[in-house]
Motif scaffolding. Structure first.
Motif, PDB file in Angstrom:
ATOM      1  N   ALA A   5      30.623  43.252  38.031  1.00  0.00           N
ATOM      2  CA  ALA A   5      31.965  43.900  37.167  1.00  0.00           C
ATOM      3  C   ALA A   5      32.644  43.327  36.113  1.00  0.00           C
ATOM      4  N   ASP A   7      35.332  43.724  32.914  1.00  0.00           N
ATOM      5  CA  ASP A   7      36.351  44.051  32.272  1.00  0.00           C
ATOM      6  C   ASP A   7      36.812  43.863  30.940  1.00  0.00           C
ATOM      7  N   ILE A  23      35.607  38.059  45.059  1.00  0.00           N
ATOM      8  CA  ILE A  23      34.950  38.210  44.015  1.00  0.00           C
ATOM      9  C   ILE A  23      33.719  36.573  43.838  1.00  0.00           C
ATOM     10  N   ALA A  26      33.192  34.280  38.921  1.00  0.00           N
ATOM     11  CA  ALA A  26      34.634  34.631  37.500  1.00  0.00           C
ATOM     12  C   ALA A  26      34.841  34.044  36.038  1.00  0.00           C
ATOM     13  N   ASP A  28      34.914  34.639  32.039  1.00  0.00           N
ATOM     14  CA  ASP A  28      36.154  34.990  30.665  1.00  0.00           C
ATOM     15  C   ASP A  28      35.579  34.227  29.327  1.00  0.00           C
ATOM     16  N   ARG A 266      42.773  40.583  38.490  1.00  0.00           N
ATOM     17  CA  ARG A 266      41.639  41.172  38.919  1.00  0.00           C
ATOM     18  C   ARG A 266      41.722  42.851  39.659  1.00  0.00           C
ATOM     19  N   ILE A 269      38.733  45.016  38.019  1.00  0.00           N
ATOM     20  CA  ILE A 269      37.404  44.332  38.565  1.00  0.00           C
ATOM     21  C   ILE A 269      36.587  44.513  39.329  1.00  0.00           C
TER      22      ILE A 269
END
Ligand code: ADP
Ligand code: BMX
Length: 281
Positions: A5, A7, A23, A26, A28, A266, A269
């Motif tokens: 996923a 975003d 999740i 993750a 970023d 989140r 996501i």
């Protein structure tokens, strides 16, 4: 089943391996201000080298509008995207599995409806107060797609053609600060306000006032059971209470019920992962 996923917002890009509501991992990165989105996703994937082969689909929740897998900006001030960008084709090629994509706030609305603050409702609205202002609508248990819910694009006057987000969201807060000689972003405005800076508090007050007006109008248009507030500005301490305090003079049946996004940052996501795995994905 596990979904990759992604975003893509006007400020940051999140990537996650999502399994059910969980999740697993993750990463970023900041959203580049320009360039080819393909390079942004390639960069994101280099930050998650162990993920390849662990997901069966890709789902992307993106700022802007997605039609038939092609992506465009409504407001290039929130994020400038190459026009009519073939988003799902690019994602499928880079990730090696099939891809779907949806507007970020619509995906987040579904995440909150399914697993967060919208559980138990049939009609709810999600608003992200972030770089811009995005919206998603769940009506009678169905997510409205396409152009529906683009509340940040609401105009106060057709003649001046300026969307409300350009006068209330994160990009505007930074501009408003700069015009008063303070070079900072919206996060810095909140920090300054918490330290007692009057100029910063005035910017937040004006934003809250405009967003309260927007929420009151959404309530009249759709009568949602809840308006769920997300985004880093929406979830900043005290901001929701500040908006809600402005509803005190409204008749009770017109008064919005504001709640914070339970999935926090989140929601998009989680929502896009659920949609990617559902039959309609
Ligand atoms: P995106 O728009 O990429 O989805 P966010 O929801 O994080 O991302 O919103 C970005 C905006 O939120 C920026 O204007 C940023 O300055 C602001 N921001 C980030 N962190 C905070 C914070 N802790 N408090 C207030 N504003 C924040
Ligand atoms: C803008 C618009 C919406 C988006 C919203 C929130 C663009 C590029 N985006 O209104 O599609 O949902 O911003 O985006 O036109 P965010 O980046 O602030 O989360």
């Amino acid at each position: 089943d596990t979904v990759l996923a992604i975003d893509i917002g006007g400020t940051k890009i999140l990537g996650a391996l999502v399994s059910g509501a969980a999740i697993k991992e993750a990463v970023d990165m900041p959203t580049p201000a320009s360039g080819d989105p393909r390079a942004w996703i390639a960069d994101l994937l280099t930050r998650a080298p162990g993920w390849r082969g662990r997901f069966s689909r890709v789902g992307a929740a993106v700022t802007g509008i997605v039609e038939n897998g092609r992506w465009s900006a409504l407001n290039p001030k929130t994020l400038s995207i190459p026009p009519d960008y073939p988003l799902t084709a690019m994602l499928a090629e880079l990730a090696g599995v099939s891809a779907i994509a949806l507007n970020d706030a619509q995906a987040a609305a579904w995440g909150e409806f399914d697993l967060g603050a919208g559980q138990g409702t049939r009609n709810c609205v999600f608003l992200t107060i972030s770089t811009g202002i995005g919206g998603g609508v769940v009506a009678e248990g169905q997510l409205l797609k396409g152009m529906a819910g683009h509340f940040g694009q609401f105009l106060s006057d057709i003649a001046d053609n300026t969307p409300i987000e350009n006068r209330a969201a994160g990009r505007w807060m930074a501009e408003a600060a700069r015009s008063q000689g303070h070079a900072t972003d919206a996060r810095g405005v909140f920090k300054a306000a918490s330290e007692g800076e009057g100029w910063a508090d005035s910017i937040i007050a004006l934003s809250a006032h405009r967003i309260a007006t927007l929420c009151a109008n959404i309530q009249l248009g759709l009568a949602p059971e809840k308006i769920i507030i997300g985004g880093s500005i929406g979830l900043a301490p005290g901001f929701i209470a500040r908006i809600a305090a402005l509803f005190s003079d409204l008749p009770s049946r017109q008064r919005p019920t504001l709640v914070a996004a339970q999935l926090g940052g989140r929601a998009g996501i989680v929502g896009i992962a659920r949609i990617a795995l559902s039959s309609e994905g």
